[in-house]
Design a protein around this motif. Structure first.
Motif, short mmCIF file in Angstrom:
data_model
loop_
_atom_site.label_atom_id
_atom_site.label_comp_id
_atom_site.label_asym_id
_atom_site.label_seq_id
_atom_site.Cartn_x
_atom_site.Cartn_y
_atom_site.Cartn_z
N MET A 233 -0.88 -66.10 -42.58
CA MET A 233 -1.63 -67.35 -42.66
C MET A 233 -3.15 -67.15 -42.65
O MET A 233 -3.88 -67.95 -43.24
N LEU A 234 -3.62 -66.11 -42.00
CA LEU A 234 -5.06 -65.95 -41.79
C LEU A 234 -5.87 -66.00 -43.10
O LEU A 234 -6.89 -66.69 -43.16
N PRO A 235 -5.46 -65.26 -44.15
CA PRO A 235 -6.27 -65.32 -45.37
C PRO A 235 -6.33 -66.72 -45.98
O PRO A 235 -7.32 -67.06 -46.63
N ARG B 5 -11.77 -60.62 -40.30
CA ARG B 5 -10.36 -60.98 -40.17
C ARG B 5 -9.66 -60.15 -39.11
O ARG B 5 -8.82 -60.66 -38.35
N GLU B 6 -9.99 -58.86 -39.03
CA GLU B 6 -9.30 -58.01 -38.06
C GLU B 6 -9.58 -58.43 -36.62
O GLU B 6 -8.78 -58.15 -35.72
N THR B 7 -10.69 -59.12 -36.38
CA THR B 7 -10.99 -59.62 -35.05
C THR B 7 -10.05 -60.76 -34.67
O THR B 7 -9.63 -60.89 -33.52
N ALA B 8 -9.70 -61.58 -35.65
CA ALA B 8 -8.84 -62.74 -35.39
C ALA B 8 -7.35 -62.38 -35.42
O ALA B 8 -6.53 -63.14 -34.89
N GLU C 45 -6.22 -78.45 -50.84
CA GLU C 45 -6.14 -77.24 -51.66
C GLU C 45 -5.49 -76.07 -50.93
O GLU C 45 -5.07 -75.10 -51.56
N HIS C 46 -5.39 -76.14 -49.60
CA HIS C 46 -4.78 -75.06 -48.83
C HIS C 46 -3.30 -75.29 -48.55
O HIS C 46 -2.58 -74.35 -48.20
N ALA D 231 0.59 -64.83 -52.37
CA ALA D 231 0.23 -63.50 -51.90
C ALA D 231 -0.86 -62.88 -52.77
O ALA D 231 -1.80 -62.25 -52.27
N ALA D 232 -0.72 -63.06 -54.09
CA ALA D 232 -1.72 -62.50 -55.00
C ALA D 232 -3.05 -63.24 -54.88
O ALA D 232 -4.13 -62.62 -54.88
N ARG D 233 -2.98 -64.54 -54.76
CA ARG D 233 -4.19 -65.36 -54.72
C ARG D 233 -5.03 -65.07 -53.48
O ARG D 233 -6.27 -65.04 -53.55
N TYR D 234 -4.36 -64.85 -52.35
CA TYR D 234 -5.09 -64.66 -51.09
C TYR D 234 -5.11 -63.21 -50.61
O TYR D 234 -5.64 -62.93 -49.54
N GLY D 235 -4.56 -62.31 -51.39
CA GLY D 235 -4.58 -60.89 -51.01
C GLY D 235 -3.84 -60.59 -49.73
O GLY D 235 -4.30 -59.80 -48.89
#
Length: 333
Positions: A154-156, A164-167, A44-45, A107-111
């Protein structure tokens, strides 16, 4: 793209399925190392990853491989058109251009922050006019848009177990490490295109300049100064991999095998360059197929274990009749 991947991602619209399939083909044709690693992601990813990399490869094709007869003006016009389609696609969440359609949907799906795509296009434009980088700082500014933002995009999709900002710094470093690896492997090919991506200050520290590189490329002869400079570039690149490494365990468990496999395979390119005596001006260093297969199999084993753990967490075994939660905890202790 397989129907299984699209079905798993819930992508049912025929035009959108065609768009994602086009992106997968671009990724498979150009990015063989990362495409192999992508196969280790949950189905799915995968479409989203193909959309991100497919778009990046398409833009890169405009800069480098559009047509041998294409002028800089032709390439600039093609990038202008792509920029307009990108901005419209991100704004409306759709596009008549298949690759942009898939990207806008992802982009829309994962923000995903649209600034990452703007920065990427800026670096693509610079490739039309910039042919070398005086300092590492200059190169890093270019690589922010050409490589770091790919990791940030890629992160999202991959997911994280930390904020997320830590990674993000580690994801950006990994994108840069991958690109520095490509720069080292492709020194000769880039020189044929009129570009030198290794920073001039690093080369000059070992007595190397563009003229010496051109001489070596044209004559097929080696020079120890070039070998020393390339060895230093490899050392610099390995340092960036070390900066990226702490980010691997920050990823969602089901995504880690994919990125860890890419991490190992790209690091293997550095090993291949070294083992070939830094002869990248004369031939491309290649990771042996058996090595690639072994790394992929190891990644597959990690995927199987990660999915088993995830399934166990979602559906823990039932408590046997007559066994209370308290007695389970007591036995566990």
């Amino acid at each position: 793209m397989t129907d299984r991947e699209l079905d798993a991602a819930g992508i049912t619209d025929p035009a959108l399925r065609t768009a994602y399939t086009r992106c997968r083909a671009l990724n498979a044709r150009h990015g063989k190392t990362y495409f192999l690693a992508t196969r280790l992601l949950p189905p799915e990813h995968r479409p989203a990853v193909h959309a991100l990399y497919g778009f990046a490869r398409w833009a890169d094709d405009i800069v480098d491989d559009l047509d041998d007869r294409a002028t800089t003006a032709d390439r600039r016009h093609a990038l202008d058109l792509l920029q307009r389609r990108l901005e419209s696609g991100l704004r409306h969440g759709d596009s008549p251009e298949p690759v942009v359609r898939a990207l806008a949907h992802t982009a829309a799906r994962y923000g995903i922050d649209h600034r990452h795509f703007t920065d990427f296009m800026a670096s693509m434009r610079s490739d039309l006019v910039v042919t070398d980088y005086p300092t590492l700082a200059d190169l890093r500014r270019y690589m922010h848009g050409s490589a770091a933002v790919i990791g940030l995009q890629m992160l999202p999709v991959l997911g994280t177990v930390v904020p997320r900002e830590t990674a993000e710094p580690h994801a950006a470093a990994l994108g840069i490490a991958f690109q520095l690896t490509n720069f080292l492997r492709d020194v000769g090919e880039d020189l044929d295109r009129g570009r030198v991506y290794l920073p001039a200050d690093l080369l000059a520290a070992h007595g190397v300049d563009r003229e010496l590189l051109l001489w070596s490329r044209a004559t097929g002869r080696r020079d120890p100064r070039i070998t020393e400079a390339l060895h230093a570039a490899a050392g610099l690149t390995r340092g960036v991999y070390r900066q990226a490494a702490p980010g691997l365990p920050m990823l969602a468990p089901v995504s880690r095998p994919c990125i860890r496999t890419a991490f190992v395979l790209y690091g293997g390119i550095l090993d291949a360059v070294r083992d070939d005596g830094y002869a990248v001006l004369h031939r491309r260093a290649v990771v042996p197929r058996r090595r690639r297969a072994a790394v992929a199999l190891q990644g597959l084993a990690q995927v199987t274990a990660a999915r088993a753990r995830a399934a166990h967490d979602r559906h823990p075994p039932p408590v046997p009749l007559g066994v209370t939660r308290y007695s389970q905890q007591k036995v566990a202790r």
